[in-house]
Scaffold this motif. Structure first.
Motif, short mmCIF file in Angstrom:
data_model
loop_
_atom_site.label_atom_id
_atom_site.label_comp_id
_atom_site.label_asym_id
_atom_site.label_seq_id
_atom_site.Cartn_x
_atom_site.Cartn_y
_atom_site.Cartn_z
N LYS A 116 43.52 35.68 32.46
CA LYS A 116 44.18 36.69 31.61
C LYS A 116 45.62 36.29 31.30
N LEU A 117 46.33 35.78 32.30
CA LEU A 117 47.71 35.33 32.07
C LEU A 117 47.75 34.15 31.10
N LYS A 118 46.81 33.22 31.24
CA LYS A 118 46.77 32.05 30.36
C LYS A 118 46.53 32.48 28.92
N VAL A 119 45.58 33.38 28.71
CA VAL A 119 45.30 33.88 27.37
C VAL A 119 46.53 34.57 26.79
N PHE A 120 47.20 35.37 27.61
CA PHE A 120 48.39 36.09 27.18
C PHE A 120 49.50 35.12 26.75
N VAL A 121 49.78 34.14 27.59
CA VAL A 121 50.84 33.16 27.29
C VAL A 121 50.47 32.32 26.07
N ASP A 122 49.20 31.91 25.96
CA ASP A 122 48.75 31.13 24.80
C ASP A 122 48.92 31.93 23.51
N GLU A 123 48.62 33.21 23.56
CA GLU A 123 48.75 34.06 22.36
C GLU A 123 50.22 34.24 21.98
N LYS A 167 52.22 32.22 40.31
CA LYS A 167 51.27 32.63 41.36
C LYS A 167 51.58 34.04 41.85
N GLY A 168 52.85 34.40 41.96
CA GLY A 168 53.22 35.74 42.41
C GLY A 168 52.79 36.79 41.41
N ILE A 169 53.03 36.53 40.14
CA ILE A 169 52.63 37.46 39.08
C ILE A 169 51.11 37.54 39.02
N GLN A 170 50.47 36.39 39.15
CA GLN A 170 49.00 36.34 39.12
C GLN A 170 48.42 37.16 40.27
N ALA A 171 48.98 37.03 41.46
CA ALA A 171 48.48 37.77 42.62
C ALA A 171 48.69 39.28 42.44
N GLU A 172 49.86 39.67 41.92
CA GLU A 172 50.13 41.09 41.68
C GLU A 172 49.20 41.66 40.62
N LEU A 173 48.98 40.91 39.57
CA LEU A 173 48.06 41.35 38.51
C LEU A 173 46.66 41.54 39.09
N LYS A 224 46.70 44.71 41.41
CA LYS A 224 46.82 45.99 40.71
C LYS A 224 45.62 46.31 39.83
N LEU A 225 44.97 45.28 39.28
CA LEU A 225 43.80 45.52 38.42
C LEU A 225 42.48 45.48 39.19
N GLY A 226 42.55 45.06 40.46
CA GLY A 226 41.33 44.98 41.27
C GLY A 226 40.39 43.88 40.80
N ILE A 227 40.97 42.75 40.38
CA ILE A 227 40.16 41.62 39.91
C ILE A 227 40.49 40.40 40.76
N SER A 228 39.70 39.34 40.60
CA SER A 228 39.95 38.12 41.37
C SER A 228 41.18 37.40 40.82
N GLN A 229 41.76 36.55 41.65
CA GLN A 229 42.93 35.78 41.19
C GLN A 229 42.53 34.82 40.08
N LYS A 230 41.30 34.35 40.11
CA LYS A 230 40.82 33.46 39.05
C LYS A 230 40.80 34.20 37.71
N ASP A 231 40.32 35.44 37.71
CA ASP A 231 40.31 36.25 36.48
C ASP A 231 41.73 36.59 36.03
N ALA A 232 42.60 36.87 36.99
CA ALA A 232 43.99 37.17 36.67
C ALA A 232 44.65 35.95 36.04
N ALA A 233 44.38 34.76 36.57
CA ALA A 233 44.94 33.52 36.02
C ALA A 233 44.48 33.31 34.59
#
Length: 92
Positions: free
Chosen positions: A25-32, A5-11, A14-23
């Motif tokens: 992006k993180l899920k896609v990254f970890v899955d890859e 959640k902390g990384i998600q909030a920072e992402l 910093k990117l100016g996106i919603s936390q839902k979008d950040a979550a």
């Protein structure tokens, strides 16, 4: 320790996106990362280190509670090698 959640909030901040979008992006990254490791590939994070898999040989261990000898099969385990650059940053 940084939690998801902390990384998600920072992402998101910093990117100016919603936390839902950040979550997402993180899920896609970890899955890859998981998919690449399953295919036996190494993942290099420049300036940080390398994430890879290593074969662990089959071995025999003793269960401390029962003193019974247990056989563990061969397996593949994730491993991370920290880069020298990152080690130097941590010393500062």
């Amino acid at each position: 320790m940084a939690k998801g959640k902390g990384i998600q909030a920072e992402l998101a901040r910093k990117l100016g996106i919603s936390q839902k979008d950040a979550a997402l992006k993180l899920k896609v990254f970890v899955d890859e990362i998981g998919a690449q490791l399953q295919n036996g590939k190494q993942i290099a994070f420049l300036g940080i280190g390398v994430l890879e898999t290593r074969k662990r040989d089959a071995r025999s261990v003793v269960n401390p509670a029962t003193k019974e000898r247990v056989s563990l099969p061969e397996r593949t385990a994730p491993a991370f090698r920290v880069s020298g650059t990152f080690k130097e940053k941590l010393k500062q």
